[in-house]
Each structure stands twice: as C-alpha cells, then as structure tokens.
Design a protein around this motif. Structure first.
Motif, mmCIF file in Angstrom:
data_model
loop_
_atom_site.group_PDB
_atom_site.id
_atom_site.type_symbol
_atom_site.label_atom_id
_atom_site.label_comp_id
_atom_site.label_asym_id
_atom_site.label_seq_id
_atom_site.Cartn_x
_atom_site.Cartn_y
_atom_site.Cartn_z
ATOM 1 N N ILE A 234 0.945 -1.343 -0.071
ATOM 2 C CA ILE A 234 0.020 0.087 -0.088
ATOM 3 C C ILE A 234 0.921 1.280 -0.070
ATOM 4 O O ILE A 234 1.774 1.434 0.987
ATOM 5 C CB ILE A 234 -0.787 -0.063 1.297
ATOM 6 N N HIS A 235 0.692 2.196 -0.841
ATOM 7 C CA HIS A 235 1.503 3.402 -1.034
ATOM 8 C C HIS A 235 0.557 4.575 -0.672
ATOM 9 O O HIS A 235 -0.728 4.660 -1.265
ATOM 10 C CB HIS A 235 1.813 3.546 -2.518
ATOM 11 N N TYR A 236 0.764 5.333 0.444
ATOM 12 C CA TYR A 236 0.208 6.363 0.970
ATOM 13 C C TYR A 236 1.187 7.608 0.447
ATOM 14 O O TYR A 236 2.022 7.788 1.109
ATOM 15 C CB TYR A 236 0.143 6.491 2.283
ATOM 16 N N CYS A 237 0.776 8.508 -0.419
ATOM 17 C CA CYS A 237 1.689 9.383 -1.274
ATOM 18 C C CYS A 237 0.762 11.051 -1.313
ATOM 19 O O CYS A 237 0.742 11.466 -2.089
ATOM 20 C CB CYS A 237 2.106 9.080 -2.543
ATOM 21 N N VAL A 238 0.366 11.285 -0.096
ATOM 22 C CA VAL A 238 -0.408 12.588 -0.288
ATOM 23 C C VAL A 238 0.473 13.748 -0.239
ATOM 24 O O VAL A 238 1.390 13.663 0.592
ATOM 25 C CB VAL A 238 -1.454 12.527 0.892
ATOM 26 N N ALA A 239 0.383 14.491 -1.171
ATOM 27 C CA ALA A 239 1.366 15.681 -1.282
ATOM 28 C C ALA A 239 1.036 16.731 -0.726
ATOM 29 O O ALA A 239 2.174 17.686 -0.473
ATOM 30 C CB ALA A 239 1.565 16.072 -2.956
ATOM 31 N N ASN A 240 0.099 16.955 0.072
ATOM 32 C CA ASN A 240 -0.220 17.830 1.019
ATOM 33 C C ASN A 240 -0.631 17.430 2.594
ATOM 34 O O ASN A 240 -1.702 17.656 2.794
ATOM 35 C CB ASN A 240 -1.116 19.007 0.457
ATOM 36 N N MET A 241 0.121 16.514 2.927
ATOM 37 C CA MET A 241 -0.397 15.986 4.092
ATOM 38 C C MET A 241 -0.548 16.874 5.358
ATOM 39 O O MET A 241 -1.736 16.597 5.878
ATOM 40 C CB MET A 241 0.887 14.968 4.726
ATOM 41 N N PRO A 242 -0.022 17.933 5.687
ATOM 42 C CA PRO A 242 -0.369 18.619 6.721
ATOM 43 C C PRO A 242 -1.696 19.650 6.390
ATOM 44 O O PRO A 242 -2.201 20.082 7.435
ATOM 45 C CB PRO A 242 0.599 19.871 6.863
ATOM 46 N N GLY A 243 -2.201 19.535 5.406
ATOM 47 C CA GLY A 243 -3.511 20.217 5.001
ATOM 48 C C GLY A 243 -4.453 19.249 5.687
ATOM 49 O O GLY A 243 -5.570 19.893 6.069
ATOM 50 N N GLY A 244 -4.354 18.018 6.050
ATOM 51 C CA GLY A 244 -5.314 17.426 6.613
ATOM 52 C C GLY A 244 -5.439 17.805 8.285
ATOM 53 O O GLY A 244 -6.513 17.464 8.795
ATOM 54 N N VAL A 245 -4.356 18.331 8.817
ATOM 55 C CA VAL A 245 -4.696 19.163 10.016
ATOM 56 C C VAL A 245 -4.534 20.751 10.096
ATOM 57 O O VAL A 245 -3.436 21.213 10.532
ATOM 58 C CB VAL A 245 -3.808 18.526 11.195
ATOM 59 N N ALA A 246 -5.130 21.293 9.123
ATOM 60 C CA ALA A 246 -5.151 22.719 8.575
ATOM 61 C C ALA A 246 -5.002 23.657 9.516
ATOM 62 O O ALA A 246 -4.034 24.373 9.520
ATOM 63 C CB ALA A 246 -6.247 23.037 7.824
ATOM 64 N N ARG A 247 -5.769 23.617 10.670
ATOM 65 C CA ARG A 247 -5.633 24.664 11.757
ATOM 66 C C ARG A 247 -4.193 24.587 12.467
ATOM 67 O O ARG A 247 -3.440 25.487 12.637
ATOM 68 C CB ARG A 247 -6.591 24.542 12.728
ATOM 69 N N THR A 248 -3.876 23.327 13.017
ATOM 70 C CA THR A 248 -2.448 23.350 13.506
ATOM 71 C C THR A 248 -1.279 23.737 12.578
ATOM 72 O O THR A 248 -0.501 24.497 12.718
ATOM 73 C CB THR A 248 -2.110 21.828 13.974
ATOM 74 N N SER A 249 -1.407 23.570 11.260
ATOM 75 C CA SER A 249 -0.268 23.565 10.213
ATOM 76 C C SER A 249 -0.290 24.919 10.009
ATOM 77 O O SER A 249 0.744 25.387 9.836
ATOM 78 C CB SER A 249 -0.791 22.738 8.980
ATOM 79 N N THR A 250 -1.425 25.733 9.635
ATOM 80 C CA THR A 250 -1.403 27.142 9.286
ATOM 81 C C THR A 250 -0.704 27.994 10.478
ATOM 82 O O THR A 250 0.003 28.895 10.156
ATOM 83 C CB THR A 250 -2.969 27.445 8.911
ATOM 84 N N TYR A 251 -1.265 27.516 11.666
ATOM 85 C CA TYR A 251 -0.518 28.558 12.544
ATOM 86 C C TYR A 251 0.720 28.076 12.939
ATOM 87 O O TYR A 251 1.862 29.333 13.073
ATOM 88 C CB TYR A 251 -1.540 28.383 13.865
ATOM 89 N N ALA A 252 1.186 26.987 12.895
ATOM 90 C CA ALA A 252 2.653 26.810 12.653
ATOM 91 C C ALA A 252 3.439 27.405 11.790
ATOM 92 O O ALA A 252 4.511 27.760 11.819
ATOM 93 C CB ALA A 252 2.953 25.092 12.935
ATOM 94 N N LEU A 253 2.837 27.177 10.581
ATOM 95 C CA LEU A 253 3.402 27.923 9.266
ATOM 96 C C LEU A 253 3.531 29.390 9.433
ATOM 97 O O LEU A 253 4.891 29.812 9.123
ATOM 98 C CB LEU A 253 2.858 27.528 8.120
ATOM 99 N N ASN A 254 2.460 29.852 9.769
ATOM 100 C CA ASN A 254 2.608 31.452 10.024
ATOM 101 C C ASN A 254 3.616 31.965 10.865
ATOM 102 O O ASN A 254 4.108 33.160 10.806
ATOM 103 C CB ASN A 254 1.227 32.104 10.316
#
Length: 373
Positions: free
Chosen positions: A294-314
């Motif tokens: 099984i290959h899991y190759c999602v190219a924007n994995m952090p988008g799945g936890v968008a709130r955490t990711s956006t604030y960490a990125l900003n």
C-alpha cells in the motif's frame, strides 16, 4: 504594499497563507491586506475574523491576482492561478519545483518573483519554513500508516504497538531529519519497533542521545534499505535534498520482497518521492497498491490538520513576509542571504541551482539579478 491572500484550491487543501493574527500584524506595519472570501474557513477563521483584523474581503481570486503586489499562499500555484501571475509580482509560498517542470515553465514565463518557503535557510543550517510542516507530516505519517495497516484498509492487520504476548509492528524510517525524528516520536510513543536509516553519523548519535536504545539506528546503504524494508510493516520515506528531486532509495524490484499488505508512506512526495513507484495522491484518494504494498503518497499531508499547520507555518513565514513587504523584494533579499536562498524563479530566470540542474535551465544566481554580482 498590497498583500493578497487567495483561497487555496488544491484538492483537500484547507490551510491558508495568512491567519487573522498575521493579517493584523501586517496591517500594523502599514500594509493593505486583501483576503478572498472563505479563504480561512478550513482553519475556522471567518470573513468577519479577517475583516476585524483589518483585511478587505474580496469575492474572487482573479481580483486579488490582478491587483496585489505580493501573493501569499501555502501550496504551489495551480494551473489557473499561474495564468494570473504578473511580471514583477511577488509570489511567496511552497513551490517544490524540481519534480514539476510544467509549473516551473509557467512561472518562468510569468516574469513573477517566486520565493519558495522550502529553500529559505537559517544561520543554523536548517530550513526554517519547511521545518514545521515536516514536523506535522512526520507525525501524521505514522498515524496514517497505522490506519492503512488495518485489515479493512487492505493492510496486514498489524497493530503497531502490539499487545502483551504479541510482537509490535516494525517501522522503518528512511532519513533521520525533521520528518524522521517526528515520525520516530509518534512510532515509539505507540510502542512500535522503530529503526531509522541515516547516513549522517552525527545525526545518528543525536537520535540515540534523544531516544536511547529504544530507537535502532543503521547506517544507510542500498543493502540496508533492502534488508530493513523487506522486514518492515510500515516504511516511512523522509529523505530530502533541499530544492532538488528526492533520491529514489526504494526501487520497484524491492517491493516483491516486502510483506504483502505492508505500507509505504512517502513524505518526500512533494519532491518527487523516494520510491520509484511513488506518485502523488490526494486526501480524497490517498492510497494505491503496487505489488501488494500500500502506497500512501498524499502531497499535502499537513493540509489534513489545517488549523495546526497554518498557525505553525505562519509563525515562521510572517517575519520574512514583513521584510519583503516592508523593504521590497530586492532589498529584503540583498539584506538577508538566507531569505535570498528562497528565490527560485525571478524575471524569467531560474535562480535556484538544484532546480536549474534537475530541469535543464540555465542557472542565474540571485545575486546577479540583485545587481551585487
């Protein structure tokens, strides 16, 4: 400067380039902010939140692209967005150009100034704008892999932590950098049997110093990759060459020796993936099977936890955004060599060597465009 924040349109991408807090801070520095309606819905930020922070809410991305001096995004511009870029307009976002010749060609043709989060460096030698998303993706890789291992998902039916009397699942992590370290945190926390393959001996010492003997480290060779992956239940690809295509550590022929129903989570997929059989997938359709793996190759994995990711990125992108907007891109990049390393394409030239080398463009150093060469 007029800063525009369009809504992300990539499949299941819920992050946003600026939070209301960041918008307010940019406004405090004298800049105008235009935010597309519903841009922050995925992180729970309403148009009213942005308006209260000082932004003007715009009904369409086309208006933002037509007027803004700088576009701040999260993911690489999609085909329709690339057509709206203007000569001299600043684009500040993740780009991952090396495995994406179509995007590179259109950015070059646009004449825009394209600054990539993933190649901005720091005085400590790291990649500060990539690190928080690598942390998120590393941690998500284990929980995503654990889910894929469930029998109902087509996996081996292995619980990573095992139970008393039953051995835990084996997790092999390719690369001991930010992704690998964060994957190890979660995998060890779940009680898995965890091995990291790494070439940097100093890094292996750091990992052992941090995790103790509960984490196994092995010097990465082709033979070691073949042997360890063949005995693994979950393999996590976390290798990185900044700005360049990821090395193909896993070949298609190796898969025939892997356990049926084992899982590969290729976190390096943004840079083309570290397996020959890897191809980008989405959160809507995240997996496929090759030779029983099984290959899991999602190219924007952090988008799945968008709130955490956006604030960490900003937290890490905002200071550079303020520098670019406050000084203009030429002075900001002239003043800061680390920010200058983020310039990938400018005025029709490819200014990042790894991208130029991988895609066959003439390399023009950023310093040459800035007039300091």
């Amino acid at each position: 400067m007029l800063i525009g924040v369009p809504k992300e349109i990539k499949n299941h991408e819920y992050r946003v380039g600026m939070t209301p807090t960041s918008v307010r801070e940019a406004g405090r520095h004298g800049h105008q902010l235009w935010v597309e309606t519903n841009a922050g819905a995925g992180i729970g930020a309403s148009d009213a939140d942005y308006a209260q922070a000082g932004a003007k809410i715009i009904s369409s991305a086309s208006e933002i692209f037509a007027k803004a001096d700088m576009i701040i995004k999260v993911k690489e511009p999609q085909a329709g967005e690339r057509k709206m870029l203007r000569e001299g307009q600043i684009l500040y976002t993740y780009l991952h150009l090396a495995p994406d010749p179509a995007q590179t060609k259109e950015l070059v043709a646009s004449g825009a100034i394209c600054i990539a989060y993933e190649t901005v460096t720091s005085a400590r030698g790291g990649l500060p704008l990539l690190a928080p998303m690598s942390q998120v993706a590393g941690r998500m890789s284990v929980q995503s892999g654990a889910h894929c291992l469930e029998k109902a998902q087509g996996g081996r039916g292995v619980l990573l932590g095992g139970v008393p009397g039953v051995a835990p699942g084996k997790v092999v992590i390719l690369g001991g950098g930010v992704v690998g370290t964060n994957a190890a945190i979660i995998a060890l926390g779940m009680g898995a049997d965890v091995t990291v393959l790494e070439k940097n001996t100093d890094r292996m010492e750091e990992l052992v110093g941090r995790f103790g003997t509960s984490l196994k480290t092995i010097y990465s060779t082709q033979g070691a990759v073949e042997e360890e992956c063949a005995s693994a239940d979950l393999v996590i690809g976390g290798v990185l060459i900044p700005g360049a295509a990821a090395p193909k550590l896993v070949t298609k022929t190796m898969l025939k020796d892997w356990k049926p129903g084992s899982v590969l989570v290729d976190v390096a997929i943004d840079q083309g993936g570290c397996a020959e059989t890897s191809k980008a997938t989405t959160h809507a359709d995240p997996t496929y099977v090759v030779d029983g793996v099984i290959h899991y190759c999602v190219a924007n994995m952090p988008g799945g936890v968008a709130r955490t990711s956006t604030y960490a990125l900003n937290n890490v992108t905002l200071p550079y955004a303020l520098a670019i907007a406050g000084k203009g891109w030429k002075k900001a990049l002239s003043d800061d060599a680390h920010l200058r390393n983020g310039l990938n394409v400018a005025s029709g030239k490819v200014t990042y060597k790894a991208v130029a080398d991988d895609l066959g463009y003439a390399y023009v150093p950023a310093e040459q465009l800035l007039g300091s060469a």
